[in-house]
Design an enzyme around this catalytic site. Sequence first.
Site, short mmCIF file in Angstrom:
data_model
loop_
_atom_site.label_atom_id
_atom_site.label_comp_id
_atom_site.label_asym_id
_atom_site.label_seq_id
_atom_site.Cartn_x
_atom_site.Cartn_y
_atom_site.Cartn_z
CB CYS B 85 -1.09 -0.05 1.14
SG CYS B 85 -2.31 1.14 1.13
CG HIS B 202 -3.35 -3.46 3.41
ND1 HIS B 202 -2.20 -2.95 4.14
CD2 HIS B 202 -3.94 -2.51 2.75
CE1 HIS B 202 -2.43 -1.36 4.03
NE2 HIS B 202 -3.37 -1.06 3.06
CD GLU B 204 -0.68 -5.32 5.94
OE1 GLU B 204 -0.32 -5.86 4.97
OE2 GLU B 204 -0.85 -4.22 6.10
#
Lengths: 82, 236
Positions: B85, B202, B204
């Site tokens: 990002c 994302h 994560e």
Amino acid sequence: MSNRKATVYVRLKDGVLDPQGVTIQRAILNMGYDMVSSVKSGRFFELEIDAEDGDVEARINEICGKLLANPVIENFQVEFEK
Amino acid sequence: MKFGVVTFPGSNCDYDAYAAAKLIGQDVEFLWHQSDDLKDSDVVILPGGFSYGDYLRSGAIARFSPIMKSVIEFAATGGLVIGICNGFQVLVESGLLPGALMRNEHLRFSCKYVYIRVERNENAFTMACQPGDILKIPIAHKDGNYYNFQADLEEIKSKNQVLFRYCDRDGSITQESNPNGSMYNIAGITNERGNVVGMMPHPERAVEDILGSSDGLKVFQSVKKYIMERAGVEKA
């Protein structure tokens, strides 16, 4: 010590889609004004410069190319005044 | 092996990236933006967020922080770097990845789960996937619209640098599944050498089923596998 001012204009290159410009143009249409056929958005910066030596303009151009504008999508133009 | 997670002022996914590295059982340390010490990390993560308030352009200021000087040197020697990002935005601004990330075509901040298709798996960050795998991973950005000159876009396609593309649930690349107007539905790319990767979604944030998906784990498991195998070869 000479005090100079530089004004930097940054705008999108031709052919790069400018969704903000398009949206603003549509808003103008919605306001009832039909004579604005295109809007291009951009940014400008005013730089106060304290320097004596002669290559100030070259260094300001360097700053523009490295930081103020992203050369992949943007062009810049610098105007100097004493 | 050790992950290093960079914290810029305004980073807000650094703890999630840290937690993802822990979740796969690896060492991880935070790397402060004012430092130039990568603390012997094997992989550097540039996390999501709004570094330096997204002033000027997303990622433009972070590029000149002391830690980025070390990250750029690390990448030049083949070091593994992934930008997620805002981290992806920092990588394109740094010139470590080609192209630019522009304002989303619809001008809105978009925060939702999307599907991305893995295009290549001969990369450190996708090697635990198969080409064609569909990953469900969230996006959260306003400047994720990948742009490049037509000729340069053709070049990164021909050099197999496109790693992830936005797709629908079945893996079809459609206009409707493109959340931001990105050229060629690009969600993630790599540099020519393959050691630097940037992606807007994302991973994560998708590492446990309770979060809605654990597909993001594959990115972290891939690089773990890559480093373990590399270490094995060095020992042998």
